[in-house]
Scaffold this motif. Structure first.
Motif, PDB file in Angstrom:
ATOM      1  N   LEU A   9       0.530  -1.640  -0.116  1.00  0.00           N
ATOM      2  CA  LEU A   9       0.306  -0.029   0.208  1.00  0.00           C
ATOM      3  C   LEU A   9       1.085   1.157  -0.494  1.00  0.00           C
ATOM      4  O   LEU A   9       1.779   1.051   0.687  1.00  0.00           O
ATOM      5  N   LEU A  10       0.570   1.639  -1.099  1.00  0.00           N
ATOM      6  CA  LEU A  10       2.024   2.891  -1.132  1.00  0.00           C
ATOM      7  C   LEU A  10       1.466   4.037  -0.557  1.00  0.00           C
ATOM      8  O   LEU A  10       0.014   4.832  -0.880  1.00  0.00           O
ATOM      9  N   VAL A  11       1.231   5.165   1.079  1.00  0.00           N
ATOM     10  CA  VAL A  11       1.608   6.089   0.743  1.00  0.00           C
ATOM     11  C   VAL A  11       2.414   7.641   0.728  1.00  0.00           C
ATOM     12  O   VAL A  11       3.242   7.418   1.273  1.00  0.00           O
ATOM     13  N   SER A  12       1.604   8.173   0.290  1.00  0.00           N
ATOM     14  CA  SER A  12       2.115   9.187   0.083  1.00  0.00           C
ATOM     15  C   SER A  12       1.552  10.568   1.315  1.00  0.00           C
ATOM     16  O   SER A  12       0.108  10.338   1.667  1.00  0.00           O
ATOM     17  N   GLY A  54      11.021   7.558   3.190  1.00  0.00           N
ATOM     18  CA  GLY A  54      11.918   7.578   3.526  1.00  0.00           C
ATOM     19  C   GLY A  54      11.714   8.943   4.525  1.00  0.00           C
ATOM     20  O   GLY A  54      11.444   9.809   3.781  1.00  0.00           O
ATOM     21  N   GLY A  55      11.627   8.430   5.604  1.00  0.00           N
ATOM     22  CA  GLY A  55      12.123   9.712   6.287  1.00  0.00           C
ATOM     23  C   GLY A  55      13.408  10.521   6.536  1.00  0.00           C
ATOM     24  O   GLY A  55      14.069  10.557   5.819  1.00  0.00           O
ATOM     25  N   VAL A  56      12.905  11.958   6.392  1.00  0.00           N
ATOM     26  CA  VAL A  56      13.583  12.929   6.269  1.00  0.00           C
ATOM     27  C   VAL A  56      13.542  13.407   7.744  1.00  0.00           C
ATOM     28  O   VAL A  56      12.722  14.543   8.554  1.00  0.00           O
ATOM     29  N   ASP A  57      14.833  13.439   8.895  1.00  0.00           N
ATOM     30  CA  ASP A  57      15.121  14.352   9.829  1.00  0.00           C
ATOM     31  C   ASP A  57      15.588  15.364   9.919  1.00  0.00           C
ATOM     32  O   ASP A  57      17.447  15.499   9.525  1.00  0.00           O
ATOM     33  N   THR A 311       6.653  19.376  11.579  1.00  0.00           N
ATOM     34  CA  THR A 311       7.472  18.471  10.572  1.00  0.00           C
ATOM     35  C   THR A 311       7.362  18.037  12.775  1.00  0.00           C
ATOM     36  O   THR A 311       6.977  18.725  13.730  1.00  0.00           O
ATOM     37  N   ILE A 312       8.347  16.715  12.507  1.00  0.00           N
ATOM     38  CA  ILE A 312       8.749  15.544  13.492  1.00  0.00           C
ATOM     39  C   ILE A 312      10.470  15.609  13.272  1.00  0.00           C
ATOM     40  O   ILE A 312      10.051  14.858  12.699  1.00  0.00           O
ATOM     41  N   VAL A 364       3.142  10.591   6.912  1.00  0.00           N
ATOM     42  CA  VAL A 364       3.814  11.036   6.085  1.00  0.00           C
ATOM     43  C   VAL A 364       4.903  11.907   5.143  1.00  0.00           C
ATOM     44  O   VAL A 364       5.638  12.474   5.156  1.00  0.00           O
ATOM     45  N   ALA A 365       3.602  12.761   5.794  1.00  0.00           N
ATOM     46  CA  ALA A 365       4.132  14.709   5.500  1.00  0.00           C
ATOM     47  C   ALA A 365       4.312  14.806   7.097  1.00  0.00           C
ATOM     48  O   ALA A 365       6.230  15.710   6.956  1.00  0.00           O
TER      49      ALA A 365
END
Length: 460
Positions: A9-12, A54-57, A311-312, A364-365
């Protein structure tokens, strides 16, 4: 295809669909209902799983604030820190890069960039810290932005800020006109100094009083100043690690007046409250700002859902437990910082998505797409789109793990969430088309990470 991810299940940030993803030469090359396996070098089965970018921190500390002997030294570097990141589904990190006294912001970028190129397992970008807004550094800002370093960071919590406000505003004007964004640590130095003096005079300096050394109003007034600076200079501001409902209110009021204000919070402020400081060893939970009340936690979760928090990020800056609990330290001198890179996204998935507080799209956002846009990485990062870097996480929504500091990748020897049961973990993590983590095993090697040169800030 070099790699095919099937049946997920692709989630954007914009929606979801059942589809396969084909990857070629490190990029997403095809997204389709069904991609044949013939000719694919490797196939990952994502049946009953969720596939996200992928996560962006954008806010980690993998280099020390000073290289001088005896200075602060966090326990993770670009090797262990990015190993920790990949284990938690984070494929890109934004490091805070401090110059030494007398060095330029360009030197900070060069030194940390060289270190990361040798050690980083995940891709990275760099935020130079503006300690001295002198003529040399002011001249460097447009050039660095043109080269792809489109941000600076500074601290309202440092007394030097109030001595040079006019120069910092010049810097913000330069950042704004260059298409960048300013990250600002919002705690008022004068208020905190006064509160610390009051605590010393009282004679009670136990960790329980740590929130009194850095009170909510110190955060709120600094946040309002940062927003006013943005309004004055037309420079977008990114409020790092916002902890309180009062500071969040300042941001929402600023945004209502179309001021370019963006908000980051961190896991500590979503999962824990100031009651933790009353426990034995409560100093282990110290961050800057401190943990806040249950009401503040509620307001931050509401902010995630309603879009008031963008953001987190982790502000990952861990210490060994013995250093955190050093008896020579008190409520005015506790070491701030904990290890959260590996647990941030799984805990948000577990407590946020699975408990119905946020949607998968919002997940995701908050963890990827918004940071990619704000810091000029999008759509290369934070996106499930043709041509984007193949940075992907395949999530098993049913896997349950108990957080155990003995099994995490960080060099830190404790977790503020020790023993917590968390449901939903990465099954596979892919960075630029390469499988870099499988379950809790990280197979991406040191030095494979690349410096991400960024474009202009994009508003949300």
């Amino acid at each position: 295809m070099d790699l095919l991810i099937k049946n997920g299940l692709l989630v954007s940030a914009g929606g979801r669909s059942n589809a396969d993803i084909g990857i070629l030469e490190g990029k997403i090359a095809r997204i389709s209902d069904s991609i044949p396996e013939q000719g694919c070098s490797r196939v990952l089965d994502a049946t009953d799983c969720i596939v996200t970018p992928g996560g962006v921190d954008p806010h980690v500390h993998l280099t020390p604030p000073t290289r001088e002997e005896g200075g602060w030294k966090w326990v993770d570097d670009f090797d262990s820190g990015t190993e920790t990141a990949l284990a938690g589904g984070v494929t890109s990190v934004g490091n805070i890069s401090f110059p030494e006294r007398g060095e330029s912001i360009r030197t900070a970028i060069d030194v940390d960039g060289a270190e990361a190129s040798k050690l980083a397992r995940a891709d990275f970008f760099l935020h130079p810290v503006l300690l001295e807004p002198n003529d040399e550094n002011l001249r460097e800002i447009p050039a660095l932005h043109a080269e792809g370093h489109t941000s600076i960071k500074f601290f309202l919590s440092f007394r030097r800020f109030d001595r040079q406000v006019d120069s910092y505003l010049k810097a913000m004007r330069s950042v704004g006109s260059s298409g960048g964004i300013a990250l600002i640590h919002c705690e008022d130095a004068a208020i905190m100094e006064c509160c610390c003096n009051l605590l010393r005079e009282s004679g009670d300096l136990s960790a329980e009083h740590y929130p009194h050394s850095r009170p909510v109003h110190a955060e709120a007034v600094a946040t309002r100043r940062a927003i006013a600076f943005s309004e004055t200079t037309d420079c977008p501001v990114y409020i790092v690690h916002l902890a309180s409902g009062e500071a969040l209110r300042a941001c929402t009021e600023g945004r209502a007046r179309s001021i370019k204000t963006f908000v980051e919070t961190r896991p500590l402020y979503l999962h824990l409250t100031e009651e933790k400081y009353k426990e034995e060893g409560g100093a282990r939970y110290a961050g800057a700002p401190p943990l806040r009340s249950k009401e503040d936690v509620f307001r931050l979760w509401a902010g995630l859902s309603f879009g008031d928090v963008d953001t987190i990020a982790t502000d990952h800056a861990p210490w060994m437990l013995a250093d955190k609990l050093d008896s020579k330290r008190d409520a005015t001198t506790l070491l701030p910082g904990v290890a959260e890179l590996e647990t941030n996204m799984p805990m948000l998935f577990s407590s946020g998505v699975l408990e119905g507080k946020i949607t998968l799209e919002k997940f995701v956002a908050l963890t990827s797409t918004n940071a990619a846009k704000l810091f000029g990485l999008y759509p290369r990062k934070g996106s499930l789109s043709i041509g984007a870097d193949a940075d992907l996480v395949v999530w098993d929504p049913n896997e349950v793990r108990s957080i155990d500091s003995m099994k995490t990748k960080t060099r830190c020897d404790y977790s503020p969430y020790e023993g917590w049961s968390v449901k939903g973990w990465p099954r596979y993590t892919v960075s630029r088309g390469e499988l870099v983590a499988q379950g809790s095993e990280v197979i991406g090697e040191p030095g494979r990470g690349e410096l991400i040169l960024r474009g202009p800030h994009q508003s949300l």
